[in-house]
Design a protein around this motif. Structure first.
Motif, PDB file in Angstrom:
ATOM      1  N   SER A   1       0.793  -1.399  -0.110  1.00  0.00           N
ATOM      2  CA  SER A   1      -0.271  -0.059   0.020  1.00  0.00           C
ATOM      3  C   SER A   1       1.020   1.136   0.019  1.00  0.00           C
TER       4      SER A   1
ATOM      5  N   GLN B   1       1.865   1.970  -3.549  1.00  0.00           N
ATOM      6  CA  GLN B   1       0.653   2.646  -4.398  1.00  0.00           C
ATOM      7  C   GLN B   1       0.677   4.076  -4.021  1.00  0.00           C
ATOM      8  N   GLU B   2       0.820   4.389  -2.684  1.00  0.00           N
ATOM      9  CA  GLU B   2       0.875   5.820  -2.411  1.00  0.00           C
ATOM     10  C   GLU B   2       2.075   6.391  -2.933  1.00  0.00           C
TER      11      GLU B   2
END
Lengths: 433, 143
Positions: A217, A220-221
């Motif tokens: 995650s 993705q950030e």
């Protein structure tokens, strides 16, 4: 795209034959040159000649970080100091660092593997590499630097810190590749926003991030905020430095470990038994080409799994999964390795008593934050505010001096830190996995 | 001539002061004077009570870090300039005040100021010599 197509795509059979030949050579070398290995082999009743297949490796003992510490500084070197052209070190648990030495050939190998890693990440000659890994005893800065030069890219040796200047240079110099810790990349993105610089307007295309664990995650950030492709890289100074393993841009699914130079194994950290493909355990690495300080079955303490399934990028080298944790209590804070025992010994030196303490790690504004809670008992307590504040300040200063990280010391009431049966809980890590 | 004061380490979190006061109240201990020094993280509660030993024991049982400190109590006429005279005298002897706090006696004639000095003995000697009324601990505890 490959940097060294022949070796990166070597068929498994040929790769394993090469590994065996190199392993045998490595064992002969450490047997001849490193008393530590000669003695442990003798104790186990084994000799380099016993290795007929790769599977025979499992009969040999592990090498631990403690073994490196016990032979501080140069005891495990297999080369004469005359042939060592570079020395790096990482912080140790007792204040003494773990020391590694490189021959000219080792530096060449490291540069090549780092170049391969850059290419796997989608970097090529003509790229401008903004290298924000720290330069110095830490292997990150120089490791990436030599790999970039070897590739023929332009490298900007930024090192860490001075964020505003980093942003200015990234913008004005037209950096296309960023190398730093994943958390620092997010910090840069936010700082850029405050400076009125939009990452989407920069030429940055690829980020290669390592030296601390991060999550999917977080990838993705980073990819969204920096408008780049973010690649995970793995390495440790004991084995070489950055570039031991890297994701390929094609799959971004597991990190290819350069098996023509390293033999990876996954073991059960409690029993030492080797685990089958796909099972999660501790990564153990044998260096089979290193001259300066070859290590046999080095226990990295990093938790991962391995797969030998072919990858769509065409590389035949096995892939290890993203590091999911440690089999010891080491913390990585802003890319710095921190053992709770290091902080404990600092507290003991200051107070002369074994204190109750708790380390709380958070990520605020994308930077790791360490809070050290120390219980105020009667020995520590003073009726005067300034005394208590100076104790807290002294601890902060000593931690900064010895570990190189800033922290906040919070004095707390006795018994507020959780006690558990047996082992005290010393760490609360609130960083999102 | 010295007065015993207990100091308690208190984290800045809600309810901690109430716990101290509650524990002392239940044990029948009377607080004669108090002050609270605080920072962003913690505070030090300083109390003068009618039974110092018992208060200390009870709070320790409750898990607080407690210490006993010797302070000096001086009676000052409750009028403008009262405090100033004392501080000037201390200054002329080069005595440092670590901290101080005050309260007014119940009958309202005088104020009592509690001082913590870096050199307690020397401070008492100087104050007595200058004719200030240094209170006995016993008197204060029973006040």
């Amino acid at each position: 795209m490959y940097f060294n197509e022949e070796f990166e795509t070597l068929p498994r059979q040929a790769l394993e034959a090469l590994q065996l030949k190199r392993l045998q050579g490595m064992l002969e070398r450490v047997y001849a040159n490193v008393p530590f290995y000669r003695e442990t082999f003798a104790k186990q009743g084994i000799s380099p000649a016993d290795v007929k297949t790769l599977d025979d490796l499992r009969r040999f003992p592990f090498t631990l970080k403690q073994d490196m510490r016990d032979s501080y500084p140069y005891g495990l070197f297999a080369s004469q100091m005359d042939d060592i052209v570079r020395i790096h070190a990482s912080s140790g648990t007792t204040g003494k660092p773990t020391v590694v030495g490189y021959t000219r050939k080792d530096i060449a190998t490291w540069s090549e593997l780092m170049s391969r890693s850059f290419v796997a990440a989608g970097v090529h000659k003509g790229d401008i590499i903004h290298n924000a890994y720290g330069y110095g005893l830490f292997t990150g800065g120089l490791g990436a630097h030599y790999g970039a030069e070897n590739l023929g890219a332009s490298v900007i040796p930024m090192s860490g810190g001075n964020t505003k200047r980093q942003i200015l240079i990234m913008k004005d110099f037209g950096s296309t590749v960023l190398t730093c810790t994943p958390s620092y990349s997010l910090y840069l993105a936010e700082a850029a926003l405050e400076e009125g610089v939009d990452f989407k307007s920069l030429k940055l295309r690829v980020g290669i991030f390592g030296a601390e664990p991060w999550s999917e995650s977080m990838r993705q950030e980073i990819e969204a905020k920096l408008n780049i492709s973010a690649i995970d890289i793995y390495g440790l100074s004991e084995i070489m430095g950055p570039g031991v393993a890297i994701e390929c841009q094609e799959a971004k699914c597991g990190l290819h470990i350069w098996e023509d130079h390293f033999i990876p194994e996954i073991i059960n950290p409690d029993t030492g038994e080797r685990l089958p493909e796909g099972e999660v355990g501790e990564l153990v690495i044998t260096t089979i080409t290193k001259e300066g300080i070859p290590l046999l079955r080095y226990r990295t303490r990093d938790i991962t799994s391995i797969t030998y399934e072919p990858c769509r990028c065409g590389r035949t080298h096995a892939r290890i999964a993203r590091m999911s944790g440690r089999s010891d209590d080491m913390l990585i804070i802003r890319g710095v390795n921190v053992f709770p025992s290091q902080i404990e010994s600092i507290l003991m030196q200051i107070e002369g008593v074994e204190p109750h303490y708790l380390l709380i790690v958070d990520r605020k504004d994308n930077l790791d934050n360490l809070e050290v809670q120390v219980e105020v008992d009667e020995l520590l307590f003073s009726d005067e505010v300034k005394h208590l504040q100076s104790i807290a300040a002294t601890i902060e200063k000593r931690i900064k001096e010895l570990l190189g990280i800033s922290c906040k010391v919070r004095l707390v009431e006795p018994k507020t830190i959780m006690r558990s049966e047996g082992k005290a809980k010393r760490v609360i890590d609130n960083r999102a996995k | 001539m010295k007065v015993e004061q207990i100091s308690i380490f208190i984290e800045n979190k809600s309810g901690r002061l109430a716990e101290v006061a509650g524990a002392l109240g239940q044990a029948g201990i009377n607080i004669r004077a108090l002050s609270l020094a605080d920072t962003s993280d913690f505070g030090i509660l300083r109390l003068i009570v009618n039974d110092c030993e018992k208060a200390k024991q009870i709070l320790k049982e409750k898990g607080f870090t407690v210490s006993k400190t010797e302070v000096v109590a001086i009676e000052v006429p409750d009028r403008p300039g009262g405090l100033s005279e004392i501080l000037q005298a201390l200054d002329s002897f080069g005595i440092n005040v670590e901290y101080m706090y005050a309260f007014v006696e119940r009958c309202g004639q005088n104020a009592v100021i509690i001082f913590r000095f870096d050199e307690t003995e020397k401070a008492i000697e100087c104050l007595v010599q200058e004719g200030f009324n240094v209170l006995q601990g016993e008197r204060l505890y029973q006040m």
